[in-house]
Design a protein around this motif. Structure first.
Motif, short mmCIF file in Angstrom:
data_model
loop_
_atom_site.label_atom_id
_atom_site.label_comp_id
_atom_site.label_asym_id
_atom_site.label_seq_id
_atom_site.Cartn_x
_atom_site.Cartn_y
_atom_site.Cartn_z
N ASP A 58 1.04 -1.00 -0.31
CA ASP A 58 -0.03 -0.37 0.35
C ASP A 58 0.52 1.18 -0.19
N THR A 59 0.37 2.37 -0.78
CA THR A 59 1.47 2.88 -1.19
C THR A 59 0.62 4.45 -0.88
N GLY A 60 -0.47 4.57 -0.57
CA GLY A 60 -1.39 5.73 -0.24
C GLY A 60 -2.28 5.24 -1.17
N ASN A 61 -2.16 5.48 -2.45
CA ASN A 61 -3.66 6.57 -3.25
C ASN A 61 -3.31 4.97 -4.59
N ASP A 62 -2.71 4.16 -4.15
CA ASP A 62 -1.86 3.42 -5.24
C ASP A 62 -1.59 1.84 -4.56
N TYR A 63 -2.22 0.65 -4.93
CA TYR A 63 -1.17 -0.57 -4.66
C TYR A 63 0.33 -1.05 -5.46
N LEU A 64 1.56 -1.49 -4.96
CA LEU A 64 2.27 -2.19 -5.60
C LEU A 64 2.30 -3.15 -6.22
N VAL B 248 6.26 -5.50 -12.19
CA VAL B 248 5.94 -4.73 -10.24
C VAL B 248 5.14 -3.59 -11.46
N SER B 249 3.76 -3.75 -10.83
CA SER B 249 2.67 -2.34 -11.55
C SER B 249 2.26 -1.63 -10.58
N LEU B 250 2.08 -0.27 -10.48
CA LEU B 250 0.90 0.22 -9.63
C LEU B 250 -0.78 0.20 -10.50
N VAL B 251 -0.99 0.25 -9.35
CA VAL B 251 -2.49 0.09 -9.27
C VAL B 251 -3.54 0.71 -8.68
N ARG B 252 -3.73 2.02 -9.20
CA ARG B 252 -4.97 2.85 -8.73
C ARG B 252 -6.40 2.74 -7.93
N LYS B 253 -5.70 2.90 -6.58
CA LYS B 253 -6.92 2.47 -6.29
C LYS B 253 -8.31 2.39 -6.48
N SER B 254 -8.28 3.99 -7.01
CA SER B 254 -9.52 5.30 -7.02
C SER B 254 -10.39 4.44 -8.37
N ASP B 255 -9.96 3.78 -9.72
CA ASP B 255 -9.93 4.08 -10.56
C ASP B 255 -9.46 1.95 -11.01
N TYR B 256 -8.45 1.08 -10.40
CA TYR B 256 -8.08 0.65 -10.75
C TYR B 256 -7.78 0.56 -12.05
N SER B 257 -7.17 0.99 -12.81
CA SER B 257 -6.39 1.19 -13.61
C SER B 257 -4.95 0.96 -13.30
N VAL B 258 -4.33 0.66 -14.64
CA VAL B 258 -2.75 -0.51 -14.20
C VAL B 258 -1.69 0.02 -14.41
N LYS B 259 -0.66 0.59 -13.93
CA LYS B 259 0.12 1.53 -15.24
C LYS B 259 1.64 0.11 -14.46
N PRO B 260 2.46 -0.02 -15.66
CA PRO B 260 3.40 -0.85 -15.33
C PRO B 260 4.90 -0.02 -14.78
N VAL B 261 5.56 -0.14 -13.93
CA VAL B 261 6.72 0.75 -13.23
C VAL B 261 7.32 -0.10 -14.21
N VAL B 262 8.17 0.88 -15.04
CA VAL B 262 9.33 1.10 -15.03
C VAL B 262 11.34 0.72 -14.43
N PHE B 263 11.78 -0.01 -14.11
CA PHE B 263 12.97 0.18 -13.59
C PHE B 263 13.57 0.84 -15.13
N LYS B 264 14.05 2.20 -14.17
CA LYS B 264 15.33 2.88 -15.31
C LYS B 264 16.57 2.27 -15.30
N GLY B 265 17.00 2.07 -16.53
CA GLY B 265 18.31 1.59 -16.88
C GLY B 265 18.20 0.03 -16.73
N LEU B 266 17.31 -0.83 -16.53
CA LEU B 266 16.73 -1.95 -16.14
C LEU B 266 16.06 -2.69 -17.02
N GLU B 267 15.30 -1.95 -18.30
CA GLU B 267 14.34 -2.25 -19.06
C GLU B 267 14.32 -3.84 -19.77
N ASP B 268 15.54 -4.06 -20.72
CA ASP B 268 15.22 -4.51 -21.36
C ASP B 268 16.12 -6.29 -20.32
#
Length: 167
Positions: free
Chosen positions: A59-65, A73-93
């Motif tokens: 629980d990060t407050g407004n989202d779940y990690l 890893v993704s962030l899921v917004r609690k209010s609308d259930y939208s899913v946003k992938p977390v990008v680890f900078k420099g480690l994408e590949d």
């Protein structure tokens, strides 16, 4: 494999094979299912949910990690259930090839920590900065596993596996 209740009459349940589900606490009825099938030909991950084991909900407050066995890893917004992938900078590949996350914790320093198939990742959600610690950084053998993470009263992060380390 992970359950969380955030005080708003919803129970969030991470499953082994049906993604992330949200239940109404009073009625027990399913409110939302964040599940999507992976494309078996292209191995494309679902954009609106999770296809595999959900290991942790932080629980990060407004989202779940949300950490998964195969969908990264993704962030899921609690209010609308939208899913946003977390990008680890420099480690994408690296994470495109190995997106297995074993365990996640919120660190005492405001950053998040992940044990994964390639090592141990430190992630700052505000800046997006990422740091990868590999087996070589801890001077352990190639077969060493980084699995459980925990913090103690001194704010040290403990990394479990074949050996125990503090960070």
């Amino acid at each position: 494999f992970s359950v969380s209740e955030n005080g708003d009459d919803r129970i969030w349940i991470g499953t082994s094979d049906k993604g992330l589900n949200v239940l109404d606490k009073q009625s027990g009825k399913l409110i939302k299912s964040l599940f999507g099938e992976e494309n078996s030909t292209t191995r494309q991950k679902p954009s609106n949910g999770f296809s595999r084991l959900v290991n942790d909900l932080v629980d990060t407050g407004n989202d779940y990690l949300v950490s998964t066995w195969h969908d990264g890893v993704s962030l899921v917004r609690k209010s609308d259930y939208s899913v946003k992938p977390v990008v680890f900078k420099g480690l994408e590949d690296t994470f495109r090839k190995n997106s297995i996350i074993n365990h996640t914790i919120a660190g005492p320093d405001g950053r998040y920590y992940f044990s994964c198939g390639i090592g141990f990742v430190q992630y700052d959600m505000v800046t997006g900065n990422t740091r990868l610690f590999t087996r070589e950084d801890f001077k352990v053998k190639k077969k060493h596993l980084f699995i459980p993470l925990a913090t103690d009263y001194r704010n040290r992060i403990w990394i479990g596996g074949n050996k125990l380390f503090s960070f």
